[in-house]
Structure formats: structure tokens, C-alpha cells
Design a protein around this motif. Sequence first.
Motif, PDB file in Angstrom:
ATOM      1  N   VAL A   1       8.106  -2.427  -1.348  1.00 36.78           N
ATOM      2  CA  VAL A   1       6.713  -2.622  -1.759  1.00 36.78           C
ATOM      3  C   VAL A   1       5.819  -1.553  -1.121  1.00 36.78           C
ATOM      4  CG1 VAL A   1       4.757  -4.214  -1.715  1.00 36.78           C
ATOM      5  CG2 VAL A   1       7.064  -5.079  -2.138  1.00 36.78           C
ATOM      6  N   VAL A   2       6.105  -1.212   0.137  1.00 40.22           N
ATOM      7  CA  VAL A   2       5.329  -0.159   0.802  1.00 40.22           C
ATOM      8  C   VAL A   2       5.445   1.136  -0.008  1.00 40.22           C
ATOM      9  CG1 VAL A   2       5.278   1.359   2.842  1.00 40.22           C
ATOM     10  CG2 VAL A   2       5.399  -1.130   3.131  1.00 40.22           C
ATOM     11  N   ASP A   3       6.662   1.466  -0.427  1.00 39.94           N
ATOM     12  CA  ASP A   3       6.866   2.679  -1.227  1.00 39.94           C
ATOM     13  C   ASP A   3       6.048   2.632  -2.512  1.00 39.94           C
ATOM     14  OD1 ASP A   3       8.558   3.718   0.649  1.00 39.94           O
ATOM     15  OD2 ASP A   3      10.413   3.123  -0.395  1.00 39.94           O
ATOM     16  N   GLU A   4       6.096   1.486  -3.192  1.00 37.78           N
ATOM     17  CA  GLU A   4       5.341   1.343  -4.445  1.00 37.78           C
ATOM     18  C   GLU A   4       3.843   1.522  -4.195  1.00 37.78           C
ATOM     19  OE1 GLU A   4       8.254  -2.093  -6.398  1.00 37.78           O
ATOM     20  OE2 GLU A   4       6.097  -2.500  -6.192  1.00 37.78           O
ATOM     21  N   LEU A   5       3.351   0.830  -3.167  1.00 39.74           N
ATOM     22  CA  LEU A   5       1.915   0.874  -2.902  1.00 39.74           C
ATOM     23  C   LEU A   5       1.467   2.284  -2.515  1.00 39.74           C
ATOM     24  CD1 LEU A   5       1.444  -2.519  -1.016  1.00 39.74           C
ATOM     25  CD2 LEU A   5       0.626  -1.938  -3.310  1.00 39.74           C
ATOM     26  N   ARG A   6       2.346   2.968  -1.808  1.00 43.55           N
ATOM     27  CA  ARG A   6       2.000   4.334  -1.398  1.00 43.55           C
ATOM     28  C   ARG A   6       1.781   5.226  -2.622  1.00 43.55           C
ATOM     29  NH1 ARG A   6       0.952   6.095   4.045  1.00 43.55           N
ATOM     30  NH2 ARG A   6       1.215   4.154   5.183  1.00 43.55           N
ATOM     31  N   THR A   7       2.607   5.036  -3.666  1.00 41.81           N
ATOM     32  CA  THR A   7       2.434   5.853  -4.869  1.00 41.81           C
ATOM     33  C   THR A   7       1.108   5.513  -5.543  1.00 41.81           C
ATOM     34  OG1 THR A   7       3.515   4.254  -6.315  1.00 41.81           O
ATOM     35  CG2 THR A   7       4.937   5.915  -5.307  1.00 41.81           C
ATOM     36  N   GLU A   8       0.583   4.317  -5.232  1.00 48.00           N
ATOM     37  CA  GLU A   8      -0.704   3.910  -5.825  1.00 48.00           C
ATOM     38  C   GLU A   8      -1.868   4.250  -4.899  1.00 48.00           C
ATOM     39  OE1 GLU A   8      -0.152  -0.277  -6.608  1.00 48.00           O
ATOM     40  OE2 GLU A   8       1.816   0.152  -7.487  1.00 48.00           O
ATOM     41  N   GLY A   9      -1.554   4.899  -3.782  1.00 45.25           N
ATOM     42  CA  GLY A   9      -2.619   5.316  -2.874  1.00 45.25           C
ATOM     43  C   GLY A   9      -3.011   4.288  -1.833  1.00 45.25           C
ATOM     44  N   VAL A  10      -2.277   3.157  -1.787  1.00 41.83           N
ATOM     45  CA  VAL A  10      -2.588   2.153  -0.767  1.00 41.83           C
ATOM     46  C   VAL A  10      -1.811   2.510   0.497  1.00 41.83           C
ATOM     47  CG1 VAL A  10      -2.493  -0.291  -0.158  1.00 41.83           C
ATOM     48  CG2 VAL A  10      -2.878   0.396  -2.537  1.00 41.83           C
ATOM     49  N   LYS A  11      -2.524   2.557   1.610  1.00 39.01           N
ATOM     50  CA  LYS A  11      -1.848   2.931   2.859  1.00 39.01           C
ATOM     51  C   LYS A  11      -1.220   1.697   3.501  1.00 39.01           C
ATOM     52  CE  LYS A  11      -3.973   7.217   4.225  1.00 39.01           C
ATOM     53  NZ  LYS A  11      -4.738   7.863   5.313  1.00 39.01           N
ATOM     54  N   ALA A  12      -0.071   1.305   2.945  1.00 34.68           N
ATOM     55  CA  ALA A  12       0.660   0.142   3.452  1.00 34.68           C
ATOM     56  C   ALA A  12       1.733   0.617   4.426  1.00 34.68           C
ATOM     57  CB  ALA A  12       1.293  -0.614   2.292  1.00 34.68           C
ATOM     58  N   GLY A  13       2.104  -0.249   5.352  1.00 36.22           N
ATOM     59  CA  GLY A  13       3.144   0.102   6.323  1.00 36.22           C
ATOM     60  C   GLY A  13       3.864  -1.139   6.819  1.00 36.22           C
TER      61      GLY A  13
ATOM     62  N   ASP B   1       5.360 -11.142  -4.539  1.00 34.73           N
ATOM     63  CA  ASP B   1       4.784 -11.950  -3.452  1.00 34.73           C
ATOM     64  C   ASP B   1       4.294 -11.037  -2.326  1.00 34.73           C
ATOM     65  OD1 ASP B   1       5.454 -14.396  -4.735  1.00 34.73           O
ATOM     66  OD2 ASP B   1       7.531 -14.153  -4.043  1.00 34.73           O
ATOM     67  N   ILE B   2       5.123 -10.070  -1.999  1.00 35.10           N
ATOM     68  CA  ILE B   2       4.741  -9.184  -0.893  1.00 35.10           C
ATOM     69  C   ILE B   2       3.541  -8.326  -1.295  1.00 35.10           C
ATOM     70  CG2 ILE B   2       5.559  -7.231   0.489  1.00 35.10           C
ATOM     71  CD1 ILE B   2       8.235  -8.784   0.617  1.00 35.10           C
ATOM     72  N   ARG B   3       3.507  -7.943  -2.560  1.00 35.75           N
ATOM     73  CA  ARG B   3       2.311  -7.244  -3.073  1.00 35.75           C
ATOM     74  C   ARG B   3       1.076  -8.107  -2.851  1.00 35.75           C
ATOM     75  NH1 ARG B   3       1.141  -3.381  -6.797  1.00 35.75           N
ATOM     76  NH2 ARG B   3       2.784  -1.831  -6.961  1.00 35.75           N
ATOM     77  N   ARG B   4       1.199  -9.408  -3.170  1.00 40.66           N
ATOM     78  CA  ARG B   4       0.054 -10.304  -2.980  1.00 40.66           C
ATOM     79  C   ARG B   4      -0.351 -10.398  -1.514  1.00 40.66           C
ATOM     80  NH1 ARG B   4       2.287 -13.652  -6.750  1.00 40.66           N
ATOM     81  NH2 ARG B   4       2.905 -15.211  -5.225  1.00 40.66           N
ATOM     82  N   PHE B   5       0.646 -10.353  -0.635  1.00 42.43           N
ATOM     83  CA  PHE B   5       0.311 -10.389   0.804  1.00 42.43           C
ATOM     84  C   PHE B   5      -0.522  -9.155   1.165  1.00 42.43           C
ATOM     85  CE2 PHE B   5       4.605 -12.723   1.587  1.00 42.43           C
ATOM     86  CZ  PHE B   5       4.065 -13.894   1.093  1.00 42.43           C
ATOM     87  N   PHE B   6      -0.101  -8.004   0.651  1.00 41.40           N
ATOM     88  CA  PHE B   6      -0.851  -6.779   0.959  1.00 41.40           C
ATOM     89  C   PHE B   6      -2.265  -6.851   0.360  1.00 41.40           C
ATOM     90  CE2 PHE B   6       3.203  -4.603   2.111  1.00 41.40           C
ATOM     91  CZ  PHE B   6       2.783  -4.044   3.298  1.00 41.40           C
ATOM     92  N   THR B   7      -2.380  -7.446  -0.822  1.00 42.59           N
ATOM     93  CA  THR B   7      -3.706  -7.600  -1.429  1.00 42.59           C
ATOM     94  C   THR B   7      -4.590  -8.475  -0.548  1.00 42.59           C
ATOM     95  OG1 THR B   7      -2.655  -7.470  -3.593  1.00 42.59           O
ATOM     96  CG2 THR B   7      -4.925  -8.293  -3.540  1.00 42.59           C
ATOM     97  N   ALA B   8      -4.013  -9.566  -0.060  1.00 43.09           N
ATOM     98  CA  ALA B   8      -4.777 -10.451   0.826  1.00 43.09           C
ATOM     99  C   ALA B   8      -5.221  -9.687   2.071  1.00 43.09           C
ATOM    100  CB  ALA B   8      -3.932 -11.664   1.218  1.00 43.09           C
TER     101      ALA B   8
END
Lengths: 405, 303
Positions: free
Chosen positions: A282-294, A376-383
Motif C-alpha cells: 500500500v505504501v508503494d501504491e500511495l507513493r505513486t499517488e504522491g502520498v508520503k506514506a511509510g 483496509d490499509i488504504r483506509r487507515f492511511f486516509t484516516a
Amino acid sequence: MSVQFLSGNEAVAHGVRLSRPRVVAAYPITPQTVVVERLAEMVEDGDLAAEFVHVESEHSALALVMGSAAMGVRTFTATSSQGLLYMAECLYYTAGGRWPIVMMNANRALALPWNIYGDQSDSLALISSGWIQSYAETAQEALDLVIQSYAIAEDLRVRTPVLVNLDGFVLTHTYEPVDVPEQEQVDAFLPSPDFPVGYPGTFNQENPQSLAITAGPGDYTVFKFKQHQDMVAAAGPIREVDERFIQHFGRGVAGLTEGYQLDDAELVIVTLGSIAGTVRTVVDELRTEGVKAGLLRLRYLRPFPTAEVLAGLFGPQRSAKVAAIGILEKDISFGHQGTVSLEVKAALYEAATQGALPPAINFVAGLGGQEIGLADIRRFFTALAEAAQGQQKPLVQFLGMEHAQ
Amino acid sequence: MSISIKTLPNPEHFVGHKACGGCGGSLIVRWVLKVLGEKTHVVIPAGCMSAVGFIYPQMALGVNAIISPFAATGAVLSGIAAVVRAKGLTDVPVVGFAGDGATADIGLQSLSGALDRREKIIYICYDNEAYMNTGIQKSGATPWGVRTTTSPRGFRPELDAPKKDLLRIAAAHGIPYAATASVGYANDLLKKIEKAGQVDGPSFLHIFAPCPTGWGCEADATVQLGKSVVDTGLWPLLEWESRQLTINRQPKKFAPLEEYLAGQGRYRNITEDEIAALEAVRDRNWRELRAWNIHSSVNPDFG
Ligand SMILES: Cc1ncc(C[n+]2csc(CCOP(=O)(O)OP(=O)(O)O)c2C)c(N)n1
Ligand code: SF4
């Protein structure tokens, strides 16, 4: 080294075989059984020169290997869930007696209701028992952790038993390619499975010993303080063993935690065990969308890596500030939060004096084998993103129970 | 020369312990270690003998010894025996001293496992007929009529013979050697220990061990009570060996029960009728023992 297609349980069995324990005793419980079956096979086939003892309970399994460890030899046992709790008395006992026993635990839910699937409430219930606790992400790491655990546990500075945890089914029963080292490699890495004469906590033929003794209030505190001090200091030997392992085997992680896309991450999920793999994706996916997840993965919960957690979240190497922290775990300490969340937050307090802390949300998910998907993990990052923007969020969120929260 | 109280070796391996005066259990530990010698490895679960023998920094045992969790005597013995086996060690007796609570109740599962696996261990239950270390509570080995702190008026269950029959339980596992003994018959006891030490496989000894503190008797009554319990027929001296039962002592006539019961505070409020009932139970027990004895001698396979 040979690559084999192994489940987590089988990888553990190979790690144990290569470590050459002299005595193995275990009692069956799903989802740990495969480890015990493989080890029994290995002993019958002559691939492992150990005494395999069929015991009548988990309490006996751990008590038995304790007797063997007192005789000065390497030992192994494995359990899960109800079995771990059934032997709880012996966990504190063996830790207090400072025997370097290694045990594998297949993380599984606790009754009631009965449930054989994975969650971490079993080992987390015993986090204060005095055992070092590690959590594998992959079958490869499980095999490696077993070998490393013997090196750590038997180190004279440590002399503390180690519990290696694998998520039930998700890790114990999932197959993946695993590098299985050669026996000579492991022999060169580990000391002899027969402890040297005079090793503390063992019987001595020349100079008889009384073990597992009684101590009054004053002396008791001294023993417990020493136990605590050595456990805290075990972080050093753990890192040394990790580094030596990387040099020797050419793979592995150095440290009690592992970061992934962490140093510039604004939204960080702290977690442990196999779910870390899903979080990475999910971190990899979000990174491609510009979200700085880790991701910050806890490899060890005891000793608790306070310094590493704080360095990972607030250290000088960071190029961005952490804006929100999620603690994702398969556990709830009823009436409060998940145990891991409590642990992480206790560590965060150390950083609180240096400025305001980012919001932290405890995601309780995967109880009793509940599936945690990418969405689900995407939703956690959104929260987390919403919390970072100042929205009020429940501090503890149960996956799938959003409607009730 | 066979072992007897006269030929018992001098070296002491259990000294400086804090057991009460006249403690039967500590006498058993002392004697057994004299017979089995300095290479013995000892396991003692939670209970009086561990509480009085391992108080940091003053250790009372002169041989290798470990306290086991209360329920785990059989398992810890097995763990030691496994290494003795793995390393091919010889002449290392592995012996457990467990109270009646540790044996008949909480540790029965672990004992059963060890006996079933044919571990080369000597398991000794010193029976003081209650949980003494926690303050004289009723155990699964407390006889009918006895006052304990959890049966303050005297333990009077409907079952007329409540005390678990540990010898039969051990024998039912088909082990090579099981026996009863009493501190009142020292030579018989010592011979049985010696025999147990020579057995290849598990042996089980159930030994009568008076406890002046818990029984309300004089500290110097221990050996006398250990005799009269046998002479009254309440504690038969038995051996179960190669699937055959031997009754080591067959009193022609039992001494009156009062001889044994008097002088023990724990039997203080027992009535004459109740004593008569206890006698009847004793006589039934002996009939059964004799039948077992004859049966097993006639056809050893049916022991
Ligand atoms: C699991 C557990 N339950 C209870 C206890 C408390 N306990 C310690 S010693 C003891 C009594 C022991 O009785 P017994 O085995 O008959 O030996 P004795 O004290 O009479 O020598 C009890 C109940 C304990 N230590 N561990
Ligand atoms: S209470 Fe009884 S068994 Fe315990 S030490 Fe005293 S005499 Fe011995």
C-alpha cells in the motif's frame, strides 16, 4: 545454501534442525502442529540428533525443556494460543531462571469464542513474562530468527529465553521460497549446543548447584532488577547478532525495527508480523499517488526498541515531519487500547518533551483471522491523513466495526 | 551387604534446611540422598521441601537440585533424564521429592506422562496427607476424618475411602517398580530406595511422612507414628515389581486404630463409631490387596 519452497512452520523446523538442539518437547496445537511434526520426522530420519519427547501438555513441554536446559544443552519447544497461556507459569519461571530456551509461537486468537485463526493476543498477553519477543514478517525471516535467537539467548550478557512469533496461518501455512543454509554455515555461526561447564543456571558435576531458588523481598528485587537490566541491554547483542548474521549469510535486517519509505514519510503505520508485507504494498501504491506514506515495522517487542522507534519517527536523518501515526495490531487490551499501541505510546512520551506529538490512532484489525485487505490499509492511511489535518478521530478503531464506533 | 539404617553412608546431602522438628519429609530426603549418593540430581516442586531447602543464599542440598513449578515435577525430571540419555551419562540418579498435593492432585498429569514414557527417574511422594506449605489444606491424599484448615471439623466425605491410591495409579502405568514405605520402617524403606535406584525405567515410591506441625503431634512421634500406621494396617508396605504385588509385612493381627489416632490433633474429634467404620474400610482394603497379590502371583500378566 538451497532455495526450498516452504511454509513458515517448515522454515522454523529447518531453522531448528540447523541449530541442533539436544532436546525438543512440544504439544500439538493448530496452527503450530506442522513444526512439531516436521521435527519429529527429522529426528526419526536421523536428520536431527535430538531427544524428541512426547509430552502431556504445554506446561510440561516448557517445564521439560527447562530441566534439559538446566543440564546445559540447547532446547526447543513450540506452541500457540491456549497452549501459550497454559504454560504461562513456566514462561515467567524460565525467564526468571535465565535459561536460554527458544520457543516458536504461532500467533492465534484466544477463546472465547473458540477460534483457531491468527491474531496476536496470545503473545501480547505475555509480553511482561521476561521473554525476548520477536515477530517474523516472512518464512525466511522466521528461519533466520530461530538461528539468531539461539545466538542471542545463549549470549552470557543476555541469558534470556526467546519467543519467535509467526502469524497463525497467514505465515505458518503460507508457502514461499526460502534460502535454507547449509549445516556447516550454521555450525560456524552458533556455539556448541552443549553449554560450557560452569555456564550459569546449569548443574555442575564437580560443584553441585541449587537452581530455581527462593529469595526474600530484598534479594528478590535484586534478581528482578538484574533481569530487567539485562533484558534492556539485550538490544545491543541483538544488533550484533543481526550484523554478524548479515555478514555470514548475506541477508537479514540489522536492528529491532525496520523502516520502509520512512525517512520522508508523513503518514506512518507502525506494525508487526506478516501484515507489514501488505502495508509495504500500500505504501508503494500511495507513493505513486504522491502520498508520503511509510512503514515502521517492529521486529522485537521485548526488549522494546524505544530509541529505534523515536529515531525512526523523529531522528535527524528525517527529511519530513511525521504528521500522523497509526499503530496496527491484531490485539486489544480490553478496556484500553491494543497492547502494541500502549507500548508505542509509552515510547512516544519520551519524545513529547521535545515538542507536540502528532496524532496517533490505534487500528485493531485481524482479530481471530479477520482478513486485512489492501483497501483496509488504504483506509487507515486516509484516516491518518484526516487526523493530520486536524479532524477528530476515535483513538481506537476496530476494522469492520466502523458503523458502531 | 544390603543397605540398612546401620550401614547408611555418613555423608550428609541435606543439611541446614529449615524444616520443622520431626518433619518426616525432610528425613526422607536425607535418607534417600544418603542411599543414592552425590551424583543424584534432585527435582522438588513447590511445597515444604523446596520452601525449606533453597532459601537464597543458603542452599541446603549438597547435590544438584532444582525447584520445579508445582505441577511439573514429572516433566522437569523428564527433561533431566532426556539429557542423561542424550549424553549417555551413567550413574546419575534423577530423583523427585514431591508432596502428596504435588503428586496426587496438581502434578498427576505430569507424573503420568513421565511414567508412560518410561523415563529413567525415581519419583518419591512424601505423603504428609495435606497441603502443608500453604497451611494444612485438604489434598487428594487426605484420609477420612482428618481436620485440615479447609475441613476444620474433620474431612467426612460420603466416599468411605477418599485417599487416592497412588500405588495402584502408578502400577496401572505398567512401570517396572512401585512401592509404599514408611519412615517408621527404615530398613524396608532404604532397601526400596536402593532397588528403585537399580531399576531401568521409572520407579515410584509412596512414603508415609508424618508432619508434626500439620498433624498436631509431638515432634518426636514421627517414627512411632510411622510404625503404628503400618501395624494398624492403615499403611500396608507393598512392592509392585515385574507386574507382581508383594505384601512386605503381613501383620497377623492389626494393632488397635486408637494407638495410631491418639496423640494426633488432626483426629481429635473422631468418634468411636467412626473408628469402627475406618476399621471396616481397612479390612476391605486388605481383602482387596490379598486378592490382587494372589491374582498377580498366579498370573503375572494380569498384575
Ligand atoms: C500452580 C500453583 N498453585 C498453587 C501453589 C501454592 N502452593 C505452594 S506449595 C503448596 C502446597 C504443597 O502441598 P504438598 O504438595 O502436599 O507438599 P507439602 O507442602 O505438604 O510438603 C501449594 C498449594 C503454587 N505454588 N503453584
Ligand atoms: S509443615 Fe510439616 S511437612 Fe512442612 S516442614 Fe514442617 S513438619 Fe515438614
